[in-house]
Design a protein around this motif. Structure first.
Motif, PDB file in Angstrom:
ATOM      1  N   SER A  81      47.436  41.197  10.636  1.00 31.68           N
ATOM      2  CA  SER A  81      46.182  41.684  11.219  1.00 31.68           C
ATOM      3  C   SER A  81      45.719  40.800  12.366  1.00 31.68           C
ATOM      4  O   SER A  81      44.941  41.229  13.217  1.00 31.68           O
ATOM      5  N   ALA A  82      46.221  39.559  12.407  1.00 31.16           N
ATOM      6  CA  ALA A  82      45.899  38.638  13.496  1.00 31.16           C
ATOM      7  C   ALA A  82      46.971  38.652  14.580  1.00 31.16           C
ATOM      8  O   ALA A  82      46.913  37.850  15.521  1.00 31.16           O
ATOM      9  N   GLY A  83      47.955  39.547  14.436  1.00 38.17           N
ATOM     10  CA  GLY A  83      48.995  39.674  15.449  1.00 38.17           C
ATOM     11  C   GLY A  83      50.185  38.757  15.266  1.00 38.17           C
ATOM     12  O   GLY A  83      51.064  38.702  16.130  1.00 38.17           O
ATOM     13  N   VAL A  84      50.235  38.026  14.157  1.00 38.30           N
ATOM     14  CA  VAL A  84      51.352  37.114  13.884  1.00 38.30           C
ATOM     15  C   VAL A  84      52.454  37.886  13.167  1.00 38.30           C
ATOM     16  O   VAL A  84      52.183  38.588  12.184  1.00 38.30           O
ATOM     17  N   THR A  85      53.704  37.753  13.633  1.00 34.59           N
ATOM     18  CA  THR A  85      54.797  38.523  13.036  1.00 34.59           C
ATOM     19  C   THR A  85      55.912  37.673  12.425  1.00 34.59           C
ATOM     20  O   THR A  85      56.662  38.168  11.577  1.00 34.59           O
ATOM     21  N   ASP A  86      56.049  36.412  12.830  1.00 32.02           N
ATOM     22  CA  ASP A  86      57.201  35.639  12.342  1.00 32.02           C
ATOM     23  C   ASP A  86      57.035  35.187  10.886  1.00 32.02           C
ATOM     24  O   ASP A  86      57.894  35.467  10.044  1.00 32.02           O
ATOM     25  N   THR A  87      55.937  34.523  10.564  1.00 32.63           N
ATOM     26  CA  THR A  87      55.722  34.044   9.198  1.00 32.63           C
ATOM     27  C   THR A  87      55.662  35.184   8.173  1.00 32.63           C
ATOM     28  O   THR A  87      56.212  35.034   7.077  1.00 32.63           O
ATOM     29  N   LEU A 177      51.545  49.676  12.256  1.00 33.75           N
ATOM     30  CA  LEU A 177      51.284  50.663  13.309  1.00 33.75           C
ATOM     31  C   LEU A 177      50.275  50.133  14.321  1.00 33.75           C
ATOM     32  O   LEU A 177      50.364  50.441  15.513  1.00 33.75           O
ATOM     33  N   ARG A 178      49.341  49.330  13.872  1.00 32.20           N
ATOM     34  CA  ARG A 178      48.412  48.695  14.810  1.00 32.20           C
ATOM     35  C   ARG A 178      49.167  47.770  15.760  1.00 32.20           C
ATOM     36  O   ARG A 178      48.856  47.686  16.955  1.00 32.20           O
ATOM     37  N   LEU A 179      50.160  47.060  15.227  1.00 33.58           N
ATOM     38  CA  LEU A 179      50.968  46.185  16.084  1.00 33.58           C
ATOM     39  C   LEU A 179      51.717  46.991  17.142  1.00 33.58           C
ATOM     40  O   LEU A 179      51.834  46.561  18.295  1.00 33.58           O
ATOM     41  N   LEU A 180      52.227  48.158  16.751  1.00 33.72           N
ATOM     42  CA  LEU A 180      52.894  49.015  17.736  1.00 33.72           C
ATOM     43  C   LEU A 180      51.929  49.388  18.854  1.00 33.72           C
ATOM     44  O   LEU A 180      52.292  49.372  20.038  1.00 33.72           O
ATOM     45  N   GLU A 182      49.331  47.707  19.808  1.00 36.86           N
ATOM     46  CA  GLU A 182      49.053  46.508  20.603  1.00 36.86           C
ATOM     47  C   GLU A 182      50.216  46.166  21.537  1.00 36.86           C
ATOM     48  O   GLU A 182      50.024  45.491  22.546  1.00 36.86           O
ATOM     49  N   ARG A 183      51.417  46.631  21.205  1.00 38.26           N
ATOM     50  CA  ARG A 183      52.581  46.413  22.071  1.00 38.26           C
ATOM     51  C   ARG A 183      52.682  47.473  23.159  1.00 38.26           C
ATOM     52  O   ARG A 183      53.644  47.509  23.924  1.00 38.26           O
ATOM     53  N   GLY A 184      51.676  48.347  23.231  1.00 37.19           N
ATOM     54  CA  GLY A 184      51.639  49.348  24.278  1.00 37.19           C
ATOM     55  C   GLY A 184      52.259  50.676  23.918  1.00 37.19           C
ATOM     56  O   GLY A 184      52.359  51.565  24.771  1.00 37.19           O
ATOM     57  N   LEU A 185      52.661  50.842  22.669  1.00 31.44           N
ATOM     58  CA  LEU A 185      53.243  52.115  22.236  1.00 31.44           C
ATOM     59  C   LEU A 185      52.132  53.079  21.840  1.00 31.44           C
ATOM     60  O   LEU A 185      51.058  52.675  21.401  1.00 31.44           O
ATOM     61  N   ASP A 186      52.400  54.357  22.004  1.00 39.00           N
ATOM     62  CA  ASP A 186      51.364  55.387  21.834  1.00 39.00           C
ATOM     63  C   ASP A 186      51.212  55.772  20.364  1.00 39.00           C
ATOM     64  O   ASP A 186      51.984  56.566  19.832  1.00 39.00           O
ATOM     65  N   ASP A 222      60.215  41.687  17.649  1.00 42.30           N
ATOM     66  CA  ASP A 222      59.386  41.286  16.508  1.00 42.30           C
ATOM     67  C   ASP A 222      59.011  42.479  15.627  1.00 42.30           C
ATOM     68  O   ASP A 222      59.107  42.415  14.400  1.00 42.30           O
ATOM     69  N   VAL A 223      58.635  43.597  16.253  1.00 40.01           N
ATOM     70  CA  VAL A 223      58.271  44.763  15.441  1.00 40.01           C
ATOM     71  C   VAL A 223      59.525  45.458  14.898  1.00 40.01           C
ATOM     72  O   VAL A 223      59.478  46.115  13.852  1.00 40.01           O
ATOM     73  N   TYR A 224      60.641  45.305  15.600  1.00 41.18           N
ATOM     74  CA  TYR A 224      61.916  45.834  15.088  1.00 41.18           C
ATOM     75  C   TYR A 224      62.308  45.102  13.802  1.00 41.18           C
ATOM     76  O   TYR A 224      62.676  45.730  12.793  1.00 41.18           O
ATOM     77  N   GLU A 225      62.211  43.779  13.819  1.00 35.69           N
ATOM     78  CA  GLU A 225      62.495  42.986  12.620  1.00 35.69           C
ATOM     79  C   GLU A 225      61.536  43.346  11.493  1.00 35.69           C
ATOM     80  O   GLU A 225      61.941  43.451  10.328  1.00 35.69           O
ATOM     81  N   LEU A 226      60.273  43.519  11.838  1.00 34.06           N
ATOM     82  CA  LEU A 226      59.285  43.889  10.830  1.00 34.06           C
ATOM     83  C   LEU A 226      59.637  45.237  10.205  1.00 34.06           C
ATOM     84  O   LEU A 226      59.551  45.408   8.983  1.00 34.06           O
ATOM     85  N   ALA A 227      60.045  46.202  11.038  1.00 34.83           N
ATOM     86  CA  ALA A 227      60.405  47.523  10.537  1.00 34.83           C
ATOM     87  C   ALA A 227      61.544  47.436   9.528  1.00 34.83           C
ATOM     88  O   ALA A 227      61.512  48.070   8.462  1.00 34.83           O
TER      89      ALA A 227
END
Length: 286
Positions: A81-87, A177-180, A182-186, A222-227
């Protein structure tokens, strides 16, 4: 010089057990730290049936794993929720490993035959895993939302309140989905601002966004790894449910469950639940 007698203690030997701490009058020992006495005191069979001990042990262990899973999911979601994806990826990996342990527990329980189970099944009345608050919390965090599932906890405000709060908050997938977005995806506002208490419904625009990610993973790494980590989580979630179903079928067949559901029929229907639909559909569309 003769070899030292391995049966005789040798305090000078750094590998000798004699060097281990033995005075715990002023410090915690293993049992104190883990409160083993408290843990074992919760193990209270209500019959003399031999296999009730197994039944309680498996469910106690599963609840401990569920507690860890919930803690890790909450921590990962706070960071996402804070935009962190690695940890969060490490935390979700831990969730996956804990899920594997829970799934393997069914293999131990399967050593109990129908005749074994019938020796004590009637003794615990309406008690059922369906009423596990920690399992429900895990489901709600993962996005399997149904307000009706709160009802068994109405008599416990300390359980009902936190579950209701999570029911009405974004799920793990909602945060992805919020991260997507924020990455500019629709991602449509109707998805980002939906009623979180309702089950998630697959959306074509969300599928298109994930397709963009999967077609250019280096750009959206980062979002690919998350997926892919979300797929791991749901994969293991499904395996746990399937093993639950087969354990029930081989133990009580199609008898009604102790909690009032149809038992195996209810569990079989639950296998149709899809937590992250677009992440599965994207594989067909690539």
């Amino acid at each position: 010089m003769p070899d030292a007698n391995p049966d005789q203690p040798d305090p000078a030997n750094p590998d000798s057990p004699e060097r281990a701490y033995s005075d715990f009058t002023r410090s915690l020992n293993y049992g104190d730290y883990l409160r083993i006495d408290t843990l074992m005191s919760a193990h209270q069979p209500v019959t003399q049936a031999h296999d009730e001990h197994l039944f309680i042990a498996v469910h106690h262990v599963s609840e401990v794993w569920l507690n860890l899973i919930v803690q890790e999911l909450r921590a990962a979601m706070t960071l996402l929720s804070a935009g962190v994806t690695d940890t969060p990826l490490k935390m979700l990996s831990r969730v996956v490993r804990a899920q594997e342990q829970m799934t393997n527990a069914w293999e131990v329980l399967k050593t109990m035959t129908p005749a074994d189970y019938l020796q004590f099944r009637s003794a615990f009345g309406r008690a059922s895993g369906f009423q596990s608050a920690q399992y429900r919390m895990m489901e709600f965090l993962l996005g399997n939302r149904n307000a009706m599932l709160l009802r068994p906890h109405q008599h416990r405000p300390d359980l009902y309140g936190p579950l209701e709060a999570v029911l009405n908050a974004p799920s793990l997938y909602d945060l992805a989905l919020r991260l997507l977005s924020e990455r500019g995806l629709d991602i449509p506002p109707s998805v980002l601002e939906r009623d979180f208490a309702q089950p998630y419904i697959q959306d074509e625009a969300v599928l298109a966004a994930w397709l963009t990610v999967y077609r250019d993973p280096e750009r959206y790494w980062d979002v690919y790894e998350l997926a892919e980590k979300l797929i791991d989580v749901e994969d293991n979630f499904r395996r746990w449910r399937f093993n639950h179903l087969t354990t029930v079928e081989r133990t009580i067949g199609f008898k009604t469950g102790s909690g009032g559901t149809s038992g195996a029929g209810y569990l079989r229907k639950a296998l149709d639940t899809v937590l992250f639909p677009e992440l599965w559909q994207v594989r067909t569309e690539l």
